[in-house]
Design a protein around this motif. Sequence first.
Motif, PDB file in Angstrom:
ATOM      1  N   THR A 141       0.830  -1.199   0.000  1.00  0.00           N
ATOM      2  CA  THR A 141       0.000   0.000   0.000  1.00  0.00           C
ATOM      3  C   THR A 141       0.869   1.255   0.000  1.00  0.00           C
ATOM      4  O   THR A 141       0.615   2.195  -0.754  1.00  0.00           O
ATOM      5  CB  THR A 141      -0.938   0.005   1.225  1.00  0.00           C
ATOM      6  N   GLN A 142       1.904   1.259   0.820  1.00  0.00           N
ATOM      7  CA  GLN A 142       2.782   2.429   0.899  1.00  0.00           C
ATOM      8  C   GLN A 142       3.555   2.632  -0.400  1.00  0.00           C
ATOM      9  O   GLN A 142       3.616   3.737  -0.931  1.00  0.00           O
ATOM     10  CB  GLN A 142       3.761   2.289   2.054  1.00  0.00           C
ATOM     11  N   LEU A 143       4.130   1.572  -0.930  1.00  0.00           N
ATOM     12  CA  LEU A 143       4.954   1.702  -2.135  1.00  0.00           C
ATOM     13  C   LEU A 143       4.128   1.987  -3.388  1.00  0.00           C
ATOM     14  O   LEU A 143       4.627   2.586  -4.337  1.00  0.00           O
ATOM     15  CB  LEU A 143       5.797   0.449  -2.343  1.00  0.00           C
ATOM     16  N   SER A 144       2.874   1.570  -3.397  1.00  0.00           N
ATOM     17  CA  SER A 144       2.039   1.807  -4.579  1.00  0.00           C
ATOM     18  C   SER A 144       1.506   3.235  -4.614  1.00  0.00           C
ATOM     19  O   SER A 144       1.087   3.704  -5.677  1.00  0.00           O
ATOM     20  CB  SER A 144       0.874   0.821  -4.617  1.00  0.00           C
ATOM     21  N   ARG A 180      -0.407  -0.429  -9.774  1.00  0.00           N
ATOM     22  CA  ARG A 180       0.952  -0.587  -9.234  1.00  0.00           C
ATOM     23  C   ARG A 180       0.945  -1.564  -8.058  1.00  0.00           C
ATOM     24  O   ARG A 180       1.854  -2.383  -7.918  1.00  0.00           O
ATOM     25  CB  ARG A 180       1.493   0.771  -8.812  1.00  0.00           C
ATOM     26  N   ALA A 181      -0.078  -1.495  -7.218  1.00  0.00           N
ATOM     27  CA  ALA A 181      -0.182  -2.403  -6.073  1.00  0.00           C
ATOM     28  C   ALA A 181      -0.259  -3.851  -6.550  1.00  0.00           C
ATOM     29  O   ALA A 181       0.424  -4.729  -6.010  1.00  0.00           O
ATOM     30  CB  ALA A 181      -1.402  -2.048  -5.227  1.00  0.00           C
ATOM     31  N   LEU A 182      -1.074  -4.101  -7.559  1.00  0.00           N
ATOM     32  CA  LEU A 182      -1.200  -5.465  -8.081  1.00  0.00           C
ATOM     33  C   LEU A 182       0.099  -5.925  -8.749  1.00  0.00           C
ATOM     34  O   LEU A 182       0.488  -7.079  -8.611  1.00  0.00           O
ATOM     35  CB  LEU A 182      -2.368  -5.553  -9.055  1.00  0.00           C
ATOM     36  N   ASN A 183       0.767  -5.010  -9.441  1.00  0.00           N
ATOM     37  CA  ASN A 183       2.052  -5.362 -10.060  1.00  0.00           C
ATOM     38  C   ASN A 183       3.085  -5.724  -8.994  1.00  0.00           C
ATOM     39  O   ASN A 183       3.838  -6.690  -9.158  1.00  0.00           O
ATOM     40  CB  ASN A 183       2.583  -4.210 -10.920  1.00  0.00           C
ATOM     41  N   ILE A 184       3.123  -4.954  -7.917  1.00  0.00           N
ATOM     42  CA  ILE A 184       4.059  -5.246  -6.828  1.00  0.00           C
ATOM     43  C   ILE A 184       3.727  -6.599  -6.212  1.00  0.00           C
ATOM     44  O   ILE A 184       4.612  -7.420  -5.964  1.00  0.00           O
ATOM     45  CB  ILE A 184       4.036  -4.131  -5.761  1.00  0.00           C
ATOM     46  N   MET A 185       2.439  -6.845  -6.001  1.00  0.00           N
ATOM     47  CA  MET A 185       2.019  -8.111  -5.402  1.00  0.00           C
ATOM     48  C   MET A 185       2.382  -9.282  -6.313  1.00  0.00           C
ATOM     49  O   MET A 185       2.932 -10.295  -5.858  1.00  0.00           O
ATOM     50  CB  MET A 185       0.513  -8.110  -5.129  1.00  0.00           C
ATOM     51  N   CYS A 187      11.909  -7.023  -3.550  1.00  0.00           N
ATOM     52  CA  CYS A 187      11.446  -7.184  -4.930  1.00  0.00           C
ATOM     53  C   CYS A 187      11.394  -5.841  -5.664  1.00  0.00           C
ATOM     54  O   CYS A 187      11.709  -5.770  -6.846  1.00  0.00           O
ATOM     55  CB  CYS A 187      10.068  -7.846  -4.932  1.00  0.00           C
ATOM     56  N   THR A 188      11.002  -4.790  -4.960  1.00  0.00           N
ATOM     57  CA  THR A 188      10.879  -3.481  -5.609  1.00  0.00           C
ATOM     58  C   THR A 188      12.184  -2.696  -5.606  1.00  0.00           C
ATOM     59  O   THR A 188      12.274  -1.660  -6.266  1.00  0.00           O
ATOM     60  CB  THR A 188       9.794  -2.631  -4.911  1.00  0.00           C
ATOM     61  N   GLY A 189      13.174  -3.183  -4.871  1.00  0.00           N
ATOM     62  CA  GLY A 189      14.452  -2.480  -4.826  1.00  0.00           C
ATOM     63  C   GLY A 189      14.480  -1.309  -3.875  1.00  0.00           C
ATOM     64  O   GLY A 189      15.389  -0.486  -3.928  1.00  0.00           O
ATOM     65  N   HIS A 190      13.488  -1.214  -3.008  1.00  0.00           N
ATOM     66  CA  HIS A 190      13.471  -0.148  -2.004  1.00  0.00           C
ATOM     67  C   HIS A 190      14.249  -0.598  -0.777  1.00  0.00           C
ATOM     68  O   HIS A 190      14.250  -1.778  -0.436  1.00  0.00           O
ATOM     69  CB  HIS A 190      12.033   0.183  -1.599  1.00  0.00           C
ATOM     70  N   PRO A 191      14.875   0.348  -0.098  1.00  0.00           N
ATOM     71  CA  PRO A 191      15.607  -0.020   1.117  1.00  0.00           C
ATOM     72  C   PRO A 191      14.651  -0.419   2.236  1.00  0.00           C
ATOM     73  O   PRO A 191      13.573   0.156   2.376  1.00  0.00           O
ATOM     74  CB  PRO A 191      16.369   1.255   1.479  1.00  0.00           C
ATOM     75  N   LEU A 192      15.061  -1.410   3.004  1.00  0.00           N
ATOM     76  CA  LEU A 192      14.277  -1.835   4.161  1.00  0.00           C
ATOM     77  C   LEU A 192      14.342  -0.775   5.256  1.00  0.00           C
ATOM     78  O   LEU A 192      15.304  -0.002   5.319  1.00  0.00           O
ATOM     79  CB  LEU A 192      14.821  -3.155   4.711  1.00  0.00           C
ATOM     80  N   LYS A 193      13.352  -0.758   6.121  1.00  0.00           N
ATOM     81  CA  LYS A 193      13.351   0.198   7.229  1.00  0.00           C
ATOM     82  C   LYS A 193      14.568   0.002   8.121  1.00  0.00           C
ATOM     83  O   LYS A 193      15.123   0.969   8.637  1.00  0.00           O
ATOM     84  CB  LYS A 193      12.063   0.077   8.032  1.00  0.00           C
ATOM     85  N   GLY A 245      21.750  -3.089  -4.386  1.00  0.00           N
ATOM     86  CA  GLY A 245      21.287  -2.485  -5.638  1.00  0.00           C
ATOM     87  C   GLY A 245      20.298  -1.349  -5.411  1.00  0.00           C
ATOM     88  O   GLY A 245      19.338  -1.203  -6.168  1.00  0.00           O
ATOM     89  N   LEU A 246      20.533  -0.541  -4.397  1.00  0.00           N
ATOM     90  CA  LEU A 246      19.609   0.533  -4.039  1.00  0.00           C
ATOM     91  C   LEU A 246      19.930   1.808  -4.797  1.00  0.00           C
ATOM     92  O   LEU A 246      21.094   2.120  -5.051  1.00  0.00           O
ATOM     93  CB  LEU A 246      19.680   0.814  -2.536  1.00  0.00           C
TER      94      LEU A 246
END
Length: 165
Positions: A26-29, A35-40, A58-64, A94-95
Amino acid sequence: LFRSKQWYQRRVRGLTVSEDGMRAITQLSGGDMRRALNIMQSTAMAFDEINEGNVYRCTGHPLKTDIRDMIQWMMQEEFSSAYSKITTLKRLKGLALLDMITEIHLFVQRIEFPGRIKIQILTKLADMEYRLASGCSEKVQTGALVGIFQSTKDPLIKMSLDDVM
């Protein structure tokens, strides 16, 4: 709507979706259902379970936890050590620096900094984001990122000393 669509995805495809995975999607979409469905779907293809860590990987975003570690390095270690660790983290995972800045921005808003220092950090992060969008070197801007937090160390120490005296 997304919750019902997510329920459908789990039912039809037998996916395991955790609550933190749902929040991450939800946050990344950003509210975009496609986009939410693509991420899922991407996360489901790459991993057996859709949880927060897998969504971020999977999305290449940094973890908290990565962001927390980075801020800790920038606030507590010398410039060269913090710069080296952040550069290594970027390379190994790869961030993109722009994604890191976005997450750092959100993290800084939750930290208990004095108002003046928080505004200074957020303003400089916005300037960095602009320079990156204008084509400035990530290497230079990584140094600037570390410098932002290094420059806040002295005022914070001075403020804490003033409170004691």
